[in-house]
Design a protein around this motif. Structure first.
Motif, PDB file in Angstrom:
ATOM      1  N   GLU A 193       0.836  -1.212   0.000  1.00  0.00           N
ATOM      2  CA  GLU A 193       0.000   0.000   0.000  1.00  0.00           C
ATOM      3  C   GLU A 193       0.862   1.250   0.000  1.00  0.00           C
ATOM      4  OE1 GLU A 193      -0.135  -2.402   2.272  1.00  0.00           O
ATOM      5  OE2 GLU A 193      -2.122  -3.353   2.131  1.00  0.00           O
ATOM      6  N   ALA A 194       1.903   1.273   0.841  1.00  0.00           N
ATOM      7  CA  ALA A 194       2.788   2.438   0.896  1.00  0.00           C
ATOM      8  C   ALA A 194       3.571   2.577  -0.413  1.00  0.00           C
ATOM      9  CB  ALA A 194       3.750   2.318   2.083  1.00  0.00           C
TER      10      ALA A 194
ATOM     11  N   ALA B 293       2.611   1.628  -3.379  1.00  0.00           N
ATOM     12  CA  ALA B 293       1.693   2.121  -4.405  1.00  0.00           C
ATOM     13  C   ALA B 293       1.414   3.613  -4.250  1.00  0.00           C
ATOM     14  CB  ALA B 293       0.375   1.336  -4.341  1.00  0.00           C
ATOM     15  N   ARG B 294       1.306   4.074  -3.022  1.00  0.00           N
ATOM     16  CA  ARG B 294       1.046   5.508  -2.796  1.00  0.00           C
ATOM     17  C   ARG B 294       2.221   6.369  -3.281  1.00  0.00           C
ATOM     18  NH1 ARG B 294      -1.893   6.453   3.057  1.00  0.00           N
ATOM     19  NH2 ARG B 294      -3.733   5.160   2.621  1.00  0.00           N
ATOM     20  N   VAL B 295       3.444   5.964  -2.924  1.00  0.00           N
ATOM     21  CA  VAL B 295       4.603   6.751  -3.337  1.00  0.00           C
ATOM     22  C   VAL B 295       4.788   6.654  -4.849  1.00  0.00           C
ATOM     23  CG1 VAL B 295       7.096   7.063  -3.062  1.00  0.00           C
ATOM     24  CG2 VAL B 295       5.682   6.515  -1.068  1.00  0.00           C
ATOM     25  N   LEU B 296       4.533   5.481  -5.401  1.00  0.00           N
ATOM     26  CA  LEU B 296       4.605   5.305  -6.850  1.00  0.00           C
ATOM     27  C   LEU B 296       3.647   6.261  -7.555  1.00  0.00           C
ATOM     28  CD1 LEU B 296       6.033   3.368  -8.897  1.00  0.00           C
ATOM     29  CD2 LEU B 296       3.978   1.959  -8.792  1.00  0.00           C
ATOM     30  N   GLY B 297       2.511   6.483  -6.919  1.00  0.00           N
ATOM     31  CA  GLY B 297       1.503   7.376  -7.500  1.00  0.00           C
ATOM     32  C   GLY B 297       1.946   8.827  -7.583  1.00  0.00           C
ATOM     33  N   ALA B 298       3.043   9.167  -6.900  1.00  0.00           N
ATOM     34  CA  ALA B 298       3.543  10.541  -6.940  1.00  0.00           C
ATOM     35  C   ALA B 298       4.460  10.783  -8.146  1.00  0.00           C
ATOM     36  CB  ALA B 298       4.313  10.857  -5.651  1.00  0.00           C
ATOM     37  N   TYR B 299       4.737   9.712  -8.915  1.00  0.00           N
ATOM     38  CA  TYR B 299       5.597   9.879 -10.097  1.00  0.00           C
ATOM     39  C   TYR B 299       4.879  10.691 -11.172  1.00  0.00           C
ATOM     40  CZ  TYR B 299       8.092   8.999 -14.409  1.00  0.00           C
ATOM     41  OH  TYR B 299       8.761   9.177 -15.598  1.00  0.00           O
ATOM     42  N   ARG B 300       5.568  11.677 -11.688  1.00  0.00           N
ATOM     43  CA  ARG B 300       5.037  12.479 -12.795  1.00  0.00           C
ATOM     44  C   ARG B 300       5.956  12.423 -14.007  1.00  0.00           C
ATOM     45  NH1 ARG B 300       1.535  11.656 -10.119  1.00  0.00           N
ATOM     46  NH2 ARG B 300       0.206  12.991  -8.856  1.00  0.00           N
TER      47      ARG B 300
ATOM     48  N   ALA C 290       5.765   9.489   4.106  1.00  0.00           N
ATOM     49  CA  ALA C 290       5.857  10.233   5.363  1.00  0.00           C
ATOM     50  C   ALA C 290       5.018   9.521   6.407  1.00  0.00           C
ATOM     51  CB  ALA C 290       5.370  11.662   5.174  1.00  0.00           C
ATOM     52  N   TYR C 291       5.478   9.597   7.646  1.00  0.00           N
ATOM     53  CA  TYR C 291       4.789   8.966   8.765  1.00  0.00           C
ATOM     54  C   TYR C 291       4.525  10.050   9.796  1.00  0.00           C
ATOM     55  CZ  TYR C 291       6.183   4.932   6.167  1.00  0.00           C
ATOM     56  OH  TYR C 291       6.342   4.035   5.133  1.00  0.00           O
ATOM     57  N   ASP C 292       3.257  10.447   9.890  1.00  0.00           N
ATOM     58  CA  ASP C 292       2.873  11.602  10.719  1.00  0.00           C
ATOM     59  C   ASP C 292       3.707  12.814  10.325  1.00  0.00           C
ATOM     60  OD1 ASP C 292       0.940  10.153  12.136  1.00  0.00           O
ATOM     61  OD2 ASP C 292       2.453   9.411  13.530  1.00  0.00           O
ATOM     62  N   GLY C 293       3.895  12.985   9.019  1.00  0.00           N
ATOM     63  CA  GLY C 293       4.591  14.155   8.494  1.00  0.00           C
ATOM     64  C   GLY C 293       6.102  14.055   8.458  1.00  0.00           C
ATOM     65  N   VAL C 294       6.662  12.952   9.009  1.00  0.00           N
ATOM     66  CA  VAL C 294       8.118  12.783   9.035  1.00  0.00           C
ATOM     67  C   VAL C 294       8.547  11.890   7.874  1.00  0.00           C
ATOM     68  CG1 VAL C 294      10.082  11.938  10.374  1.00  0.00           C
ATOM     69  CG2 VAL C 294       8.146  13.033  11.536  1.00  0.00           C
ATOM     70  N   ARG C 295       9.519  12.367   7.085  1.00  0.00           N
ATOM     71  CA  ARG C 295       9.958  11.644   5.899  1.00  0.00           C
ATOM     72  C   ARG C 295      10.547  10.284   6.252  1.00  0.00           C
ATOM     73  NH1 ARG C 295      14.710  11.519   3.972  1.00  0.00           N
ATOM     74  NH2 ARG C 295      15.471  13.431   4.951  1.00  0.00           N
ATOM     75  N   GLY C 296      10.192   9.272   5.438  1.00  0.00           N
ATOM     76  CA  GLY C 296      10.727   7.920   5.628  1.00  0.00           C
ATOM     77  C   GLY C 296      10.823   7.207   4.290  1.00  0.00           C
TER      78      GLY C 296
ATOM     79  N   ALA D 276      12.468  21.170  -0.276  1.00  0.00           N
ATOM     80  CA  ALA D 276      11.334  21.922  -0.817  1.00  0.00           C
ATOM     81  C   ALA D 276      10.722  21.245  -2.033  1.00  0.00           C
ATOM     82  CB  ALA D 276      11.771  23.343  -1.185  1.00  0.00           C
ATOM     83  N   SER D 277      11.480  20.361  -2.679  1.00  0.00           N
ATOM     84  CA  SER D 277      10.994  19.699  -3.894  1.00  0.00           C
ATOM     85  C   SER D 277      10.430  18.305  -3.625  1.00  0.00           C
ATOM     86  CB  SER D 277      12.139  19.567  -4.909  1.00  0.00           C
ATOM     87  OG  SER D 277      12.694  20.827  -5.204  1.00  0.00           O
ATOM     88  N   VAL D 278      10.581  17.818  -2.391  1.00  0.00           N
ATOM     89  CA  VAL D 278      10.138  16.455  -2.082  1.00  0.00           C
ATOM     90  C   VAL D 278       8.638  16.438  -1.790  1.00  0.00           C
ATOM     91  CG1 VAL D 278      10.423  14.457  -0.564  1.00  0.00           C
ATOM     92  CG2 VAL D 278      12.401  15.889  -1.120  1.00  0.00           C
ATOM     93  N   ALA D 279       7.894  15.669  -2.588  1.00  0.00           N
ATOM     94  CA  ALA D 279       6.459  15.491  -2.328  1.00  0.00           C
ATOM     95  C   ALA D 279       6.317  14.443  -1.225  1.00  0.00           C
ATOM     96  CB  ALA D 279       5.754  15.024  -3.600  1.00  0.00           C
ATOM     97  N   LEU D 280       5.777  14.840  -0.088  1.00  0.00           N
ATOM     98  CA  LEU D 280       5.578  13.908   1.013  1.00  0.00           C
ATOM     99  C   LEU D 280       4.234  13.208   0.853  1.00  0.00           C
ATOM    100  CD1 LEU D 280       6.905  15.906   4.103  1.00  0.00           C
ATOM    101  CD2 LEU D 280       8.069  14.139   2.774  1.00  0.00           C
ATOM    102  N   VAL D 281       4.257  11.883   0.916  1.00  0.00           N
ATOM    103  CA  VAL D 281       3.051  11.073   0.724  1.00  0.00           C
ATOM    104  C   VAL D 281       2.766  10.367   2.048  1.00  0.00           C
ATOM    105  CG1 VAL D 281       1.999   9.231  -0.622  1.00  0.00           C
ATOM    106  CG2 VAL D 281       3.720  10.724  -1.692  1.00  0.00           C
ATOM    107  N   GLU D 282       1.736  10.784   2.740  1.00  0.00           N
ATOM    108  CA  GLU D 282       1.444  10.230   4.063  1.00  0.00           C
ATOM    109  C   GLU D 282       1.080   8.745   3.960  1.00  0.00           C
ATOM    110  OE1 GLU D 282       1.432   9.603   7.798  1.00  0.00           O
ATOM    111  OE2 GLU D 282       1.912  11.639   7.117  1.00  0.00           O
ATOM    112  N   CYS D 283       1.795   7.921   4.741  1.00  0.00           N
ATOM    113  CA  CYS D 283       1.575   6.475   4.720  1.00  0.00           C
ATOM    114  C   CYS D 283       1.398   5.899   6.122  1.00  0.00           C
ATOM    115  CB  CYS D 283       2.760   5.770   4.041  1.00  0.00           C
ATOM    116  SG  CYS D 283       2.929   6.119   2.275  1.00  0.00           S
ATOM    117  N   GLY D 284       1.305   6.792   7.123  1.00  0.00           N
ATOM    118  CA  GLY D 284       1.218   6.327   8.500  1.00  0.00           C
ATOM    119  C   GLY D 284       0.005   5.479   8.807  1.00  0.00           C
TER     120      GLY D 284
END
Length: 200
Positions: free
Chosen positions: A117-118, A120-127, A136-142, A174-182
């Protein structure tokens, strides 16, 4: 909806560590649901939508090849694995150069709490090849982290020791799209004997 399997994103599994704090047991060979952890993690990348998976091996690579079913993966041996995660990240990105991959989705072998699931979510951020995204886990990058091909040279240039891409990601925060997965994953590491309780 775009079929994620048609995306030019390769899974990159870093599985070379020697498990120094685990008495020298390579993390790739730790048991997870009756199979080596590296096999489980490669399956997570595939189930999450990565049609191609490159696996970076190091400690006891021959044993890993023999014991884990990784036939559908591209196996990359990192002779400098003892230098730390940075060398494995460099080896993995180098193995993708010259392929049709336009991004790499990086997962660490010792985080079995991160599932499809995580991924797939991060994969979905590919443009496009300039994409830069991270779970991200509660807003913290992982992990996992997605690096578009435009970033590979910069990541490789700064990946040293056990820091991996940390310096590059900090510099380009500033360029990193954070994808919440927590809500779908837990980013714990299997680093010590006590952590082995997380394995199934």
């Amino acid at each position: 909806m775009t079929d994620s399997r048609a995306l030019p994103v390769a899974g990159l599994l870093l599985a070379a560590g020697g498990g120094r704090r685990l008495g020298g047991r390579p993390k790739a060979l730790l048991p997870q649901r009756g199979r080596p952890l590296v096999e489980h993690a490669a399956g997570v990348l595939r189930a999450g939508g990565c049609a191609r998976v490159h696996v970076v091996l190091g400690a006891r690579a021959a044993d890993v090849r023999e014991r884990a079913a990784l036939d559908e993966c591209v196996l990359v041996e990192n002779p400098d694995w003892a230098e730390g995660m940075g060398s494995s990240l460099r080896a993995g990105l180098d193995s993708l150069a010259g392929t049709d991959a336009r991004a790499a989705l990086v997962l660490l072998v010792d985080q079995p709490g991160i599932g499809p699931e995580a991924v797939a979510r991060v994969l979905g951020a590919y443009r496009d090849p300039s994409s830069l995204a991270s779970a991200a886990y509660d807003g913290v990058r992982g992990h996992p982290v997605l690096f578009g091909a435009d970033h590979w040279a910069g990541v490789a240039a700064t990946a040293t020791g056990d820091r991996g891409a940390r310096a590059y990601l900090k510099e380009h925060a500033a360029s990193v799209a954070l994808v919440e997965c927590g809500d779908v994953a837990q980013p714990y590491d299997i680093d010590t004997e006590a952590d082995l309780a997380h394995l199934e």
